[in-house]
Design an enzyme around this catalytic site. Structure first.
Site, PDB file in Angstrom:
ATOM      1  N   GLY A   1       0.830  -1.208   0.000  1.00  0.00           N
ATOM      2  CA  GLY A   1       0.000   0.000   0.000  1.00  0.00           C
ATOM      3  C   GLY A   1       0.862   1.254   0.000  1.00  0.00           C
ATOM      4  O   GLY A   1       0.502   2.275   0.586  1.00  0.00           O
TER       5      GLY A   1
ATOM      6  N   SER B   1       1.544   3.270  -2.410  1.00  0.00           N
ATOM      7  CA  SER B   1       1.290   4.226  -3.494  1.00  0.00           C
ATOM      8  C   SER B   1       0.662   5.525  -3.017  1.00  0.00           C
ATOM      9  O   SER B   1       0.619   6.506  -3.762  1.00  0.00           O
ATOM     10  CB  SER B   1       0.385   3.582  -4.552  1.00  0.00           C
ATOM     11  OG  SER B   1      -0.850   3.199  -3.976  1.00  0.00           O
ATOM     12  N   ARG B   2       0.148   5.540  -1.781  1.00  0.00           N
ATOM     13  CA  ARG B   2      -0.485   6.787  -1.302  1.00  0.00           C
ATOM     14  C   ARG B   2      -0.613   6.747   0.221  1.00  0.00           C
ATOM     15  O   ARG B   2      -0.278   5.739   0.864  1.00  0.00           O
ATOM     16  CB  ARG B   2      -1.860   6.966  -1.934  1.00  0.00           C
ATOM     17  CG  ARG B   2      -2.846   5.915  -1.493  1.00  0.00           C
ATOM     18  CD  ARG B   2      -4.166   6.071  -2.194  1.00  0.00           C
ATOM     19  NE  ARG B   2      -5.221   5.470  -1.410  1.00  0.00           N
ATOM     20  CZ  ARG B   2      -6.452   5.244  -1.836  1.00  0.00           C
ATOM     21  NH1 ARG B   2      -6.779   5.581  -3.062  1.00  0.00           N
ATOM     22  NH2 ARG B   2      -7.357   4.711  -1.055  1.00  0.00           N
TER      23      ARG B   2
ATOM     24  N   VAL C   1      -2.566  -8.283  -2.234  1.00  0.00           N
ATOM     25  CA  VAL C   1      -1.877  -8.982  -1.139  1.00  0.00           C
ATOM     26  C   VAL C   1      -2.694 -10.126  -0.553  1.00  0.00           C
ATOM     27  O   VAL C   1      -2.152 -10.983   0.143  1.00  0.00           O
ATOM     28  CB  VAL C   1      -1.455  -8.016   0.004  1.00  0.00           C
ATOM     29  CG1 VAL C   1      -0.366  -7.064  -0.446  1.00  0.00           C
ATOM     30  CG2 VAL C   1      -2.645  -7.287   0.599  1.00  0.00           C
TER      31      VAL C   1
ATOM     32  N   ASN D   1       1.178  -2.458   5.309  1.00  0.00           N
ATOM     33  CA  ASN D   1       0.339  -1.265   5.467  1.00  0.00           C
ATOM     34  C   ASN D   1      -0.936  -1.329   4.627  1.00  0.00           C
ATOM     35  O   ASN D   1      -1.901  -0.617   4.923  1.00  0.00           O
ATOM     36  CB  ASN D   1       1.194  -0.035   5.091  1.00  0.00           C
ATOM     37  CG  ASN D   1       0.364   1.181   4.797  1.00  0.00           C
ATOM     38  OD1 ASN D   1      -0.075   1.877   5.702  1.00  0.00           O
ATOM     39  ND2 ASN D   1       0.108   1.439   3.509  1.00  0.00           N
TER      40      ASN D   1
ATOM     41  N   TYR E   1     -13.466  -4.481  10.108  1.00  0.00           N
ATOM     42  CA  TYR E   1     -12.175  -3.778  10.157  1.00  0.00           C
ATOM     43  C   TYR E   1     -11.496  -3.980  11.516  1.00  0.00           C
ATOM     44  O   TYR E   1     -10.302  -4.301  11.586  1.00  0.00           O
ATOM     45  CB  TYR E   1     -12.433  -2.297   9.875  1.00  0.00           C
ATOM     46  CG  TYR E   1     -11.203  -1.431   9.814  1.00  0.00           C
ATOM     47  CD1 TYR E   1     -10.385  -1.427   8.685  1.00  0.00           C
ATOM     48  CD2 TYR E   1     -10.864  -0.587  10.872  1.00  0.00           C
ATOM     49  CE1 TYR E   1      -9.260  -0.614   8.621  1.00  0.00           C
ATOM     50  CE2 TYR E   1      -9.750   0.235  10.811  1.00  0.00           C
ATOM     51  CZ  TYR E   1      -8.947   0.218   9.685  1.00  0.00           C
ATOM     52  OH  TYR E   1      -7.834   1.024   9.626  1.00  0.00           O
TER      53      TYR E   1
ATOM     54  N   ALA F   1     -11.958  -6.356  13.681  1.00  0.00           N
ATOM     55  CA  ALA F   1     -11.524  -7.751  13.823  1.00  0.00           C
ATOM     56  C   ALA F   1     -10.234  -7.995  13.040  1.00  0.00           C
ATOM     57  O   ALA F   1      -9.309  -8.648  13.532  1.00  0.00           O
ATOM     58  CB  ALA F   1     -12.621  -8.693  13.344  1.00  0.00           C
TER      59      ALA F   1
ATOM     60  N   LYS G   1      -7.932  -5.830  12.279  1.00  0.00           N
ATOM     61  CA  LYS G   1      -6.802  -5.110  12.882  1.00  0.00           C
ATOM     62  C   LYS G   1      -6.411  -5.714  14.227  1.00  0.00           C
ATOM     63  O   LYS G   1      -5.248  -5.671  14.624  1.00  0.00           O
ATOM     64  CB  LYS G   1      -7.146  -3.626  13.022  1.00  0.00           C
ATOM     65  CG  LYS G   1      -7.331  -2.908  11.679  1.00  0.00           C
ATOM     66  CD  LYS G   1      -6.046  -2.916  10.879  1.00  0.00           C
ATOM     67  CE  LYS G   1      -6.138  -2.075   9.618  1.00  0.00           C
ATOM     68  NZ  LYS G   1      -4.866  -2.029   8.877  1.00  0.00           N
TER      69      LYS G   1
ATOM     70  N   ILE H   1      -5.848   9.483  11.072  1.00  0.00           N
ATOM     71  CA  ILE H   1      -4.754  10.068  10.290  1.00  0.00           C
ATOM     72  C   ILE H   1      -5.379  10.637   9.011  1.00  0.00           C
ATOM     73  O   ILE H   1      -6.188   9.961   8.358  1.00  0.00           O
ATOM     74  CB  ILE H   1      -3.698   8.994   9.929  1.00  0.00           C
ATOM     75  CG1 ILE H   1      -3.226   8.218  11.179  1.00  0.00           C
ATOM     76  CG2 ILE H   1      -2.529   9.607   9.179  1.00  0.00           C
ATOM     77  CD1 ILE H   1      -2.508   9.010  12.229  1.00  0.00           C
TER      78      ILE H   1
HETATM   79  P1  NAI Z   1      -5.301   4.496   1.749  1.00  0.00           P
HETATM   80  O1  NAI Z   1      -6.663   4.003   1.390  1.00  0.00           O
HETATM   81  O2  NAI Z   1      -4.954   5.921   1.456  1.00  0.00           O
HETATM   82  O3  NAI Z   1      -4.185   3.565   1.057  1.00  0.00           O
HETATM   83  C1  NAI Z   1      -4.322   2.178   1.085  1.00  0.00           C
HETATM   84  C2  NAI Z   1      -3.207   1.551   0.284  1.00  0.00           C
HETATM   85  O4  NAI Z   1      -3.386   0.130   0.330  1.00  0.00           O
HETATM   86  C3  NAI Z   1      -3.212   1.943  -1.191  1.00  0.00           C
HETATM   87  O5  NAI Z   1      -1.862   2.099  -1.616  1.00  0.00           O
HETATM   88  C4  NAI Z   1      -3.796   0.714  -1.906  1.00  0.00           C
HETATM   89  O6  NAI Z   1      -3.298   0.543  -3.207  1.00  0.00           O
HETATM   90  C5  NAI Z   1      -3.326  -0.404  -0.996  1.00  0.00           C
HETATM   91  N1  NAI Z   1      -4.166  -1.593  -1.058  1.00  0.00           N
HETATM   92  C6  NAI Z   1      -5.488  -1.715  -0.736  1.00  0.00           C
HETATM   93  N2  NAI Z   1      -5.888  -2.978  -0.944  1.00  0.00           N
HETATM   94  C7  NAI Z   1      -4.821  -3.684  -1.408  1.00  0.00           C
HETATM   95  C8  NAI Z   1      -4.597  -5.025  -1.804  1.00  0.00           C
HETATM   96  N3  NAI Z   1      -5.584  -5.947  -1.775  1.00  0.00           N
HETATM   97  N4  NAI Z   1      -3.360  -5.383  -2.237  1.00  0.00           N
HETATM   98  C9  NAI Z   1      -2.361  -4.480  -2.271  1.00  0.00           C
HETATM   99  N5  NAI Z   1      -2.497  -3.196  -1.900  1.00  0.00           N
HETATM  100  C10 NAI Z   1      -3.712  -2.801  -1.472  1.00  0.00           C
HETATM  101  O7  NAI Z   1      -5.125   4.150   3.298  1.00  0.00           O
HETATM  102  P2  NAI Z   1      -4.341   4.903   4.470  1.00  0.00           P
HETATM  103  O8  NAI Z   1      -5.264   5.807   5.174  1.00  0.00           O
HETATM  104  O9  NAI Z   1      -3.032   5.388   3.988  1.00  0.00           O
HETATM  105  O10 NAI Z   1      -4.115   3.655   5.453  1.00  0.00           O
HETATM  106  C11 NAI Z   1      -2.980   2.803   5.385  1.00  0.00           C
HETATM  107  C12 NAI Z   1      -3.099   1.748   6.468  1.00  0.00           C
HETATM  108  O11 NAI Z   1      -3.226   2.367   7.742  1.00  0.00           O
HETATM  109  C13 NAI Z   1      -4.338   0.848   6.306  1.00  0.00           C
HETATM  110  O12 NAI Z   1      -3.999  -0.464   6.678  1.00  0.00           O
HETATM  111  C14 NAI Z   1      -5.306   1.442   7.296  1.00  0.00           C
HETATM  112  O13 NAI Z   1      -6.232   0.481   7.751  1.00  0.00           O
HETATM  113  C15 NAI Z   1      -4.367   1.877   8.409  1.00  0.00           C
HETATM  114  N6  NAI Z   1      -4.936   2.917   9.257  1.00  0.00           N
HETATM  115  C16 NAI Z   1      -5.302   4.140   8.732  1.00  0.00           C
HETATM  116  C17 NAI Z   1      -5.839   5.101   9.564  1.00  0.00           C
HETATM  117  C18 NAI Z   1      -6.248   6.434   9.052  1.00  0.00           C
HETATM  118  O14 NAI Z   1      -6.818   7.197   9.863  1.00  0.00           O
HETATM  119  N7  NAI Z   1      -5.992   6.781   7.799  1.00  0.00           N
HETATM  120  C19 NAI Z   1      -6.034   4.841  10.990  1.00  0.00           C
HETATM  121  C20 NAI Z   1      -5.599   3.558  11.429  1.00  0.00           C
HETATM  122  C21 NAI Z   1      -5.068   2.635  10.584  1.00  0.00           C
END
Ligand code: NAI
Length: 247
Positions: free
Chosen positions: A16, A18-19, A69, A95, A160, A162, A164, A193
């Site tokens: 993950g 890419s962003r 993944v 991630n 979600y 569960a 995490k 975040i």
């Molecule tokens: P985001 O939605 O901006 O980015 C998610 C990334 O995961 C993207 O790069 C996407 O391409 C990749 N991805 C999604 N499904 C995939 C798959 N099946 N195979 C490969 N890559 C995949 O998410 P964000 O906000 O950057 O979150 C990143 C991590 O942090 C996540 O695991 C999220 O659950 C966790 N998180 C985020 C919080 C927040 O407030 N943004 C809070 C707590 C945890």
């Protein structure tokens, strides 16, 4: 903190990447000298941009791999490709994550399965296929990005939360199993975040309950990753990066 660590000559895989949080983590590890393998789901341009930035700004090697993944065999193939390209892997940041929120009574089986398969099984798949390299290298560092939802629960997020919470169990078991091989495994539990995932959360009443009074930034999470990558005596830990919301 003391002087910056150097990760020169090491390779980090960021799922993950890419962003959002993954992008910030990939760039941070590159800034410390690591070569970067970015794994992403579907946005080729975004993933390639992160790699270009790693190469141009930090003079490290970087390559993007499109991969789901949650697919055990596809992960195996991509990890082999990464091994061919970079020779080995030293750091793995799990991630990649998705949400499919709904109240329990309305949650579809597919919403539950998709979230568990990406967030939890995806991390297992990555660890399963990289751990042989860590063991052969007599060391490695895994960081799993969990969430405060694992610790507090969250209405509308039983899938979600569960997934995490499962990641925390996975983290501790892997930490115990691989400690004798000098492989460390830790988790980070971010709170709110500011990323694409939380773009519609700006009016969430929970925000008022954050003791530090603000949403976190992706850099706040990257700081915690940097710490865990450098903390050679820390394993099996869950580090909250949440402005105090889950204390
Ligand atoms: P985001 O939605 O901006 O980015 C998610 C990334 O995961 C993207 O790069 C996407 O391409 C990749 N991805 C999604 N499904 C995939 C798959 N099946 N195979 C490969 N890559 C995949 O998410 P964000 O906000 O950057 O979150 C990143 C991590 O942090 C996540 O695991 C999220 O659950 C966790 N998180 C985020 C919080 C927040 O407030 N943004 C809070 C707590 C945890």
């Amino acid at each position: 903190m003391n002087e910056k660590i150097s990760l020169k000559g090491q390779t980090a895989v960021v799922t993950g990447g890419s962003r959002g949080i993954g992008e910030a983590v990939a760039l941070r590890l590159a800034s410390l000298g690591a070569n970067i393998a970015v794994i992403y789901a579907n946005n080729d341009d975004a993933a390639n941009k992160v790699c270009e930035k790693c190469k141009n700004d930090y003079n490290v090697d970087a390559k993007a791999y499109r991969l789901d993944v949650s697919d055990f065999n596809a992960v195996k193939e991509t990890v082999s490709e990464i091994k061919k390209d970079f020779n080995t892997v030293h750091i793995l940041i799990n991630n990649a994550g998705i949400t499919r929120d709904n109240l329990l009574a309305m949650m579809k089986e597919d919403d539950f399965d998709a979230v568990l398969n990406t967030n939890l099984k995806g991390a297992f798949n990555m660890i399963r296929h990289t751990s042989g390299m860590f063991i052969r290298n007599h060391g490695g560092c895994i960081v799993n990005i969990s969430s405060v939802a694992a610790l507090l629960g969250n209405a509308g997020q039983c899938n979600y939360s569960a997934s995490k919470a499962g990641l925390i169990g996975l983290t501790k078991s892997v930490a115990r199993e691989l400690a004798s091989k000098n492989v460390r495994c830790n988790a980070i539990a971010p709170g709110f975040i500011a990323t694409d995932m939380t773009v519609d959360q700006e009016n969430n009443p929970l925000l008022e309950r954050i003791p530090l009074g603000r949403m976190g930034s992706t850099e706040d999470v990257a700081d915690a990753v940097e710490y865990l990558v450098s903390a050679s005596y820390v394993t099996g830990e869950v580090l909250k990066v949440d402005g105090g919301i889950a204390m």
